[in-house]
Structure formats: C-alpha cells, structure tokens
Design an enzyme around this catalytic site. Structure first.
Site, PDB file in Angstrom:
ATOM      1  N   ILE A 200      11.103  25.184 -37.236  1.00 39.16           N
ATOM      2  CA  ILE A 200      11.444  26.594 -37.117  1.00 39.16           C
ATOM      3  C   ILE A 200      12.104  27.108 -38.397  1.00 39.16           C
ATOM      4  O   ILE A 200      11.864  28.245 -38.815  1.00 39.16           O
ATOM      5  CB  ILE A 200      12.346  26.814 -35.893  1.00 39.16           C
ATOM      6  CG1 ILE A 200      11.522  26.642 -34.607  1.00 39.16           C
ATOM      7  CG2 ILE A 200      13.004  28.190 -35.924  1.00 39.16           C
ATOM      8  CD1 ILE A 200      12.335  26.679 -33.340  1.00 39.16           C
ATOM      9  N   GLY A 201      12.920  26.283 -39.040  1.00 37.71           N
ATOM     10  CA  GLY A 201      13.588  26.713 -40.263  1.00 37.71           C
ATOM     11  C   GLY A 201      12.607  27.044 -41.372  1.00 37.71           C
ATOM     12  O   GLY A 201      12.743  28.070 -42.056  1.00 37.71           O
TER      13      GLY A 201
ATOM     14  N   GLY B  19      18.345  24.252 -42.946  1.00 34.03           N
ATOM     15  CA  GLY B  19      17.313  23.446 -42.309  1.00 34.03           C
ATOM     16  C   GLY B  19      15.929  24.030 -42.509  1.00 34.03           C
ATOM     17  O   GLY B  19      15.131  24.089 -41.568  1.00 34.03           O
TER      18      GLY B  19
ATOM     19  N   TYR C 232      24.163  16.446 -27.431  1.00 29.91           N
ATOM     20  CA  TYR C 232      23.390  17.579 -27.935  1.00 29.91           C
ATOM     21  C   TYR C 232      23.816  18.869 -27.229  1.00 29.91           C
ATOM     22  O   TYR C 232      24.046  19.902 -27.879  1.00 29.91           O
ATOM     23  CB  TYR C 232      21.903  17.323 -27.718  1.00 29.91           C
ATOM     24  CG  TYR C 232      21.008  18.426 -28.241  1.00 29.91           C
ATOM     25  CD1 TYR C 232      20.725  18.541 -29.601  1.00 29.91           C
ATOM     26  CD2 TYR C 232      20.444  19.359 -27.372  1.00 29.91           C
ATOM     27  CE1 TYR C 232      19.907  19.551 -30.080  1.00 29.91           C
ATOM     28  CE2 TYR C 232      19.631  20.374 -27.842  1.00 29.91           C
ATOM     29  CZ  TYR C 232      19.350  20.459 -29.192  1.00 29.91           C
ATOM     30  OH  TYR C 232      18.544  21.468 -29.670  1.00 29.91           O
TER      31      TYR C 232
END
Length: 273
Positions: free
Chosen positions: A16-17, A11, A167
């Site tokens: 953030i990735g 990702g 989630y």
C-alpha cells in the site's frame, strides 16, 4: 493548498505504501518515499520512475523503524531539507514474528515499528508540519484495533507473547495517537486514522484468505493524504468512508496515559537534543 505540496509516505518500498506514493506523485505532489534501507530506497525510486513518475517529484528517505536512533536521524534530515511538510502518512508497519523479538531499543518489535517509531517521527517533525496550512497526519490503522488492548503492565509481552495480540495492540496505540494529536498537539492541524480494507498484502493472514487488490487499499489512503482533500480531523475511516473507532481509542484517560508513556519510551526529549 500550498504550491508544490510535499507528502512523506513511510513504508513506500512495497504494498500500500508504494502504491500510495505512486498515486500522490502522479497527481503532481512531491513525495518523500521512505524505505528501510538504502538498497530498498534505490529500488523503490527506480520502480516508481518505471511506472511513469517524474523523478523530480520524488525524494528518498531511509530509516529502519526497529532503530529509534535512525528514526531521529531521519527526522533531523527531513527538518533540514523540508522546512514545510504538508502531510505525513504513517504507513510503515510489520505483522510481527512468530517469536517475540526485542529491538536494540528494548521494545517488542511490533510495538516499536507500528507505533513507537511513528510516534517519535511525528513528534520530531512537528515544526515542518506546523508551517503548512494543512499539517495533516494520516495513520494507517486496522479494524483489528477494536480487538486490541494496551497491555499496560507488560507492553513488551514478556509473559505471554501472542503475535496477533501484539499486532492489535500496536494498531490500537496508533489509533489512540490520532486522538492524542487532535486533542493534545495544536501544532498538528489535522489527524486521521484509516483502515485501508482487507487487501492482498503481507498483513492479509490477519484478516482473511482473500483480499482486494493493493490499489484499492492505496486509493483509500491516498484520498486522505491528498493535500486538497477535506478530512474529518480526529476521524477514523474504513476505506473511503468515516466509521466509528473503538471506545478505547478515544478514551481521554487512556489516550493521555499512552501519550506520556510514549514520550518516555521513545526518549523524546533526548532525541530532540
């Protein structure tokens, strides 16, 4: 620490990735930057280079986690091209959709992308990880795992789909996976979970209306992913500090049950060929 350490960040195309990949590559680590499509991969590579990253530090990787066949193909490619892999950062994820979505593999999309695909990828690249003196897995979790539960009788939410509950279940499963890797897989030397914080990414609506900048969250992940870092294996971190995971995430019976179920749901033996 091995010479020229190699870290895979899933990702890496956004949020953030992307920033984690940038921080690690800037430190001199060779980063395998995973993206969902070839187009996203090309764009990610160029963006990283535009920030000043040496292109020789970057390796592309492509797979749509909503398709487990692509995940298996990625693992085969990685194993062939990288006999040693020092760290795997399972960062790729989705916040889910307002309506229940089933993948071509027959799983609810949030569960597959956030948990089953990382599970399968990790299991299929155990050998390259085992060849590293580090052999670390960093699972990007969430504080919301504490409110999650494994819906054993309806993992795919056929009866009452709820986006937030799906989630939370997926992040609980991923956190339980950290425990399983620590206790059940001696080939994986180190495994940790981390909640990056309340960050201004696409996941922000699950937490708050305001969040901290993406680099703050990425630094927490990158700190644990740096090959020379000392980590508390099996631990759960909130930001840069160790914290306490939910009781469910370390329950031996539940962890073992999920491990066995995941082998079946991902058709692990078939993908191993």
């Amino acid at each position: 620490m091995p010479e020229n350490p190699v870290v895979l960040v899933t990702g890496s195309s956004a949020g953030i990735g992307f920033e984690t990949a940038r921080l690690l590559a800037a430190d001199g680590t060779t980063v395998i930057a995973h993206a969902r499509t070839e187009e996203e991969s090309t764009h990610t590579f160029q963006r990283l280079v535009n920030t000043g990253i040496d292109p020789r530090r970057l390796r592309p990787a492509v797979a749509d986690f909503a398709d487990l066949r692509q995940v298996a193909d990625l693992a085969a490619t990685l194993t062939a091209e990288h006999p040693r892999l020092d760290v795997l950062v399972n960062n790729a994820g989705t916040g889910g959709t307002s309506h229940r979505t089933i993948t071509r593999d027959g799983h609810e999309q949030t569960l597959q992308v956030n948990y089953l695909a990382p599970y399968l990828l990790t299991r299929l690249i155990e050998e390259p990880l085992a060849r590293s003196p580090i052999g670390r897995v960093v699972n990007v979790s969430s504080t919301l795992h504490r409110g999650g539960r494994i819906n054993w009788n309806d993992l795919n939410w056929k009866r009452r789909y709820n986006r937030g509950a799906a989630y939370a279940q997926s992040k609980l499963a991923l956190t339980m996976f950290t425990t399983a890797l620590t206790e059940l897989r001696p080939k994986i030397r180190e495994a940790v979970s981390v909640h990056p914080g309340i960050i201004t990414t696409a996941m922000l609506p699950y937490y708050s209306y305001r969040g901290r900048p993406i680099p703050d969250g990425a630094e927490a992940v990158a700190k644990l992913a740096r090959p020379d870092a000392k980590v508390l294996t099996g631990g759960y971190y909130e930001g840069r500090l160790p914290s306490k995971a939910s009781a469910a995430s370390v329950d031996p019976e539940a962890v073992g049950r999920l491990w066995r179920l995941s082998e079946r749901l991902t058709a692990l033996d078939k993908h191993r060929g």
